[in-house]
Scaffold this motif. Structure first.
Motif, mmCIF file in Angstrom:
data_model
loop_
_atom_site.group_PDB
_atom_site.id
_atom_site.type_symbol
_atom_site.label_atom_id
_atom_site.label_comp_id
_atom_site.label_asym_id
_atom_site.label_seq_id
_atom_site.Cartn_x
_atom_site.Cartn_y
_atom_site.Cartn_z
ATOM 1 N N ILE A 1 0.825 -1.195 0.000
ATOM 2 C CA ILE A 1 0.000 0.000 0.000
ATOM 3 C C ILE A 1 0.866 1.254 0.000
ATOM 4 N N ALA A 2 0.261 2.344 -0.455
ATOM 5 C CA ALA A 2 0.939 3.637 -0.452
ATOM 6 C C ALA A 2 -0.106 4.730 -0.282
ATOM 7 N N LEU A 3 0.334 5.848 0.253
ATOM 8 C CA LEU A 3 -0.522 7.022 0.431
ATOM 9 C C LEU A 3 -0.022 8.129 -0.486
ATOM 10 N N LEU A 4 -0.892 8.613 -1.363
ATOM 11 C CA LEU A 4 -0.572 9.712 -2.262
ATOM 12 C C LEU A 4 -1.006 11.020 -1.622
ATOM 13 N N THR A 5 -0.127 12.022 -1.615
ATOM 14 C CA THR A 5 -0.485 13.334 -1.068
ATOM 15 C C THR A 5 -0.046 14.434 -2.024
ATOM 16 N N PHE A 6 -0.874 15.482 -2.098
ATOM 17 C CA PHE A 6 -0.600 16.618 -2.981
ATOM 18 C C PHE A 6 -0.667 17.901 -2.163
ATOM 19 N N ASP A 7 0.415 18.670 -2.188
ATOM 20 C CA ASP A 7 0.505 19.897 -1.396
ATOM 21 C C ASP A 7 0.303 21.136 -2.272
ATOM 22 N N ASP A 8 -0.022 22.246 -1.587
ATOM 23 C CA ASP A 8 -0.014 23.614 -2.136
ATOM 24 C C ASP A 8 -1.178 23.940 -3.064
ATOM 25 N N GLY A 9 -2.121 23.054 -3.239
ATOM 26 C CA GLY A 9 -3.261 23.344 -4.104
ATOM 27 C C GLY A 9 -4.401 23.976 -3.318
ATOM 28 N N THR B 1 -5.013 21.012 -11.035
ATOM 29 C CA THR B 1 -5.808 20.239 -10.067
ATOM 30 C C THR B 1 -6.736 19.277 -10.783
ATOM 31 N N LEU B 2 -7.462 19.781 -11.751
ATOM 32 C CA LEU B 2 -8.418 18.943 -12.482
ATOM 33 C C LEU B 2 -7.713 17.856 -13.277
ATOM 34 N N GLN B 3 -6.573 18.176 -13.863
ATOM 35 C CA GLN B 3 -5.837 17.167 -14.635
ATOM 36 C C GLN B 3 -5.326 16.046 -13.724
ATOM 37 N N ILE B 4 -4.835 16.419 -12.556
ATOM 38 C CA ILE B 4 -4.364 15.409 -11.602
ATOM 39 C C ILE B 4 -5.540 14.544 -11.140
ATOM 40 N N LEU B 5 -6.667 15.158 -10.867
ATOM 41 C CA LEU B 5 -7.846 14.393 -10.438
ATOM 42 C C LEU B 5 -8.278 13.402 -11.518
ATOM 43 N N ASP B 6 -8.202 13.802 -12.774
ATOM 44 C CA ASP B 6 -8.583 12.899 -13.868
ATOM 45 C C ASP B 6 -7.640 11.694 -13.942
ATOM 46 N N ILE B 7 -6.348 11.928 -13.762
ATOM 47 C CA ILE B 7 -5.381 10.821 -13.791
ATOM 48 C C ILE B 7 -5.644 9.872 -12.628
ATOM 49 N N LEU B 8 -5.875 10.425 -11.452
ATOM 50 C CA LEU B 8 -6.178 9.587 -10.288
ATOM 51 C C LEU B 8 -7.423 8.734 -10.537
ATOM 52 N N ASP B 9 -8.418 9.301 -11.167
ATOM 53 C CA ASP B 9 -9.642 8.549 -11.474
ATOM 54 C C ASP B 9 -9.347 7.338 -12.351
ATOM 55 N N ARG B 10 -8.461 7.491 -13.308
ATOM 56 C CA ARG B 10 -8.156 6.393 -14.226
ATOM 57 C C ARG B 10 -7.563 5.191 -13.483
ATOM 58 N N TYR B 11 -6.891 5.462 -12.390
ATOM 59 C CA TYR B 11 -6.257 4.382 -11.620
ATOM 60 C C TYR B 11 -7.055 4.029 -10.353
ATOM 61 N N HIS B 12 -8.230 4.625 -10.216
ATOM 62 C CA HIS B 12 -9.058 4.403 -9.019
ATOM 63 C C HIS B 12 -8.229 4.664 -7.757
ATOM 64 N N ALA B 13 -7.409 5.697 -7.804
ATOM 65 C CA ALA B 13 -6.504 6.028 -6.702
ATOM 66 C C ALA B 13 -7.045 7.221 -5.929
ATOM 67 N N LYS B 14 -6.998 7.122 -4.598
ATOM 68 C CA LYS B 14 -7.434 8.209 -3.734
ATOM 69 C C LYS B 14 -6.217 8.849 -3.079
ATOM 70 N N SER B 15 -6.393 10.070 -2.583
ATOM 71 C CA SER B 15 -5.244 10.822 -2.083
ATOM 72 C C SER B 15 -5.687 11.857 -1.058
ATOM 73 N N PHE C 1 -3.443 2.183 -3.600
ATOM 74 C CA PHE C 1 -3.369 3.538 -3.062
ATOM 75 C C PHE C 1 -4.557 3.739 -2.122
ATOM 76 N N VAL C 2 -4.260 3.887 -0.848
ATOM 77 C CA VAL C 2 -5.303 3.897 0.178
ATOM 78 C C VAL C 2 -5.230 5.179 0.996
ATOM 79 N N LEU C 3 -6.294 5.406 1.764
ATOM 80 C CA LEU C 3 -6.389 6.589 2.615
ATOM 81 C C LEU C 3 -6.446 6.190 4.083
ATOM 82 N N PRO C 4 -5.933 7.029 4.969
ATOM 83 C CA PRO C 4 -6.103 6.739 6.395
ATOM 84 C C PRO C 4 -7.563 6.882 6.805
#
Length: 284
Positions: free
Chosen positions: A90-98, A104-118, A275-278
């Motif tokens: 498992i891993a935790l994805l984090t995005f700072d400074d937004g 933001t929208l482009q990153i969200l679209d990529i995350l959706d393709r991989y069913h990844a949460k952050s 990719f999981v969330l706490p």
């Protein structure tokens, strides 16, 4: 005299012979009856036992699995499964400074393709300065915060002004935390549960205020260096080469991460990472 008796006897004989050749009268046949004759024994009742109707069996309910639970270690910032026996990468994805907007929208679209949460550690300066809204930025900030939440990600506190806490007086440190938490609660209806200090720099005052607000703070264990590199291939290489199970990956809402993120997620997915969330909050 004898001659007269002979014809008479013949006539009587013929008469009796004719009577014996007549068909029997229908009324002379015994009548058939469905009823038992008087005095006949009634049939014995059946001794075969009658089975009782089967009671309906209750429908078997499908087994409902409890959702998996995760927490971030307060010492090394790794993410772990609450179930110690869980064997998963498992891993935790984090995005700072937004949130910044287009990236933001482009990153969200990529995350959706991989069913990844952050987790998105957002900064108040994208809303306005001096803890007040900027009319050119505030509405966009609110829309992006709600979009991040809508896509199933966590919105967290990264302070209002993105200043180094070690360089701020105590009252300003507290305001940097509390003012952004209040704004995020106003937008989302929920207080943020997690916070990351800018530059990973924290103080005793910072920790006390975080604990007072019931939040958990965290830094990271894998840095993508997307704040230094302009080449997305270097960002990919840096991230993938420093990975470990339970990694807490620091990335940013910026254009180079937009170009690198698909490659990062593709390689880590091929390596078996989820990719999981706490789900648990562990204040210090």
């Amino acid at each position: 005299m004898m001659h007269r008796k002979i014809p008479l006897l013949l006539a009587v004989a013929i008469t009796f012979a004719g009577c014996s050749n007549q068909p029997a009268s229908p009324s002379s046949a015994p009548a058939a009856s469905d009823q038992p004759s008087e005095g006949a024994a009634a049939p014995a009742p059946s001794t075969t036992p009658t089975s009782a109707p089967e009671e309906p069996q209750p429908l078997q309910q499908p087994e409902v699995k409890e959702p998996k639970r995760y927490y971030v270690d307060t010492q090394n910032f790794f993410i772990h499964s609450v179930e110690e026996s869980a064997n998963e990468k498992i891993a935790l994805l984090t995005f700072d400074d937004g949130p910044k907007g287009d990236s933001t929208l482009q990153i969200l679209d990529i995350l959706d393709r991989y069913h990844a949460k952050s987790i998105w550690f957002v900064s108040g300066f994208n809303y306005g300065y001096n803890y007040l809204p900027d009319p050119h930025k505030a509405k966009k900030f609110e829309e992006m915060i709600l979009e991040i939440r809508k896509r199933g990600h966590i919105v967290a506190n990264h302070s209002w002004s993105h200043e180094n806490f070690k360089q701020l007086p105590p009252d300003v440190q507290r305001k940097e935390i509390a003012s952004l938490s209040e704004l995020l609660e106003k937008i989302t209806g929920e207080k943020p549960k997690f916070i990351r200090p800018p530059f990973g720099s924290y103080t005793d005052v910072f920790q006390d205020e975080v604990k007072k607000q019931g939040m958990q703070w965290m830094n990271w264990s894998v840095g993508s260096l997307d704040w230094e590199y302009t080449d997305p291939q270097k960002v990919i290489q840096q991230t993938v080469s420093t990975m470990h199970n339970g990694a807490n990956i620091l990335m940013h809402d910026n254009p180079v991460e937009v170009q690198a993120l698909d490659g990062i997620l593709k390689r880590l997915t091929e390596q078996g990472y989820k990719f999981v969330l706490p789900t648990e909050v562990k204040p210090d």
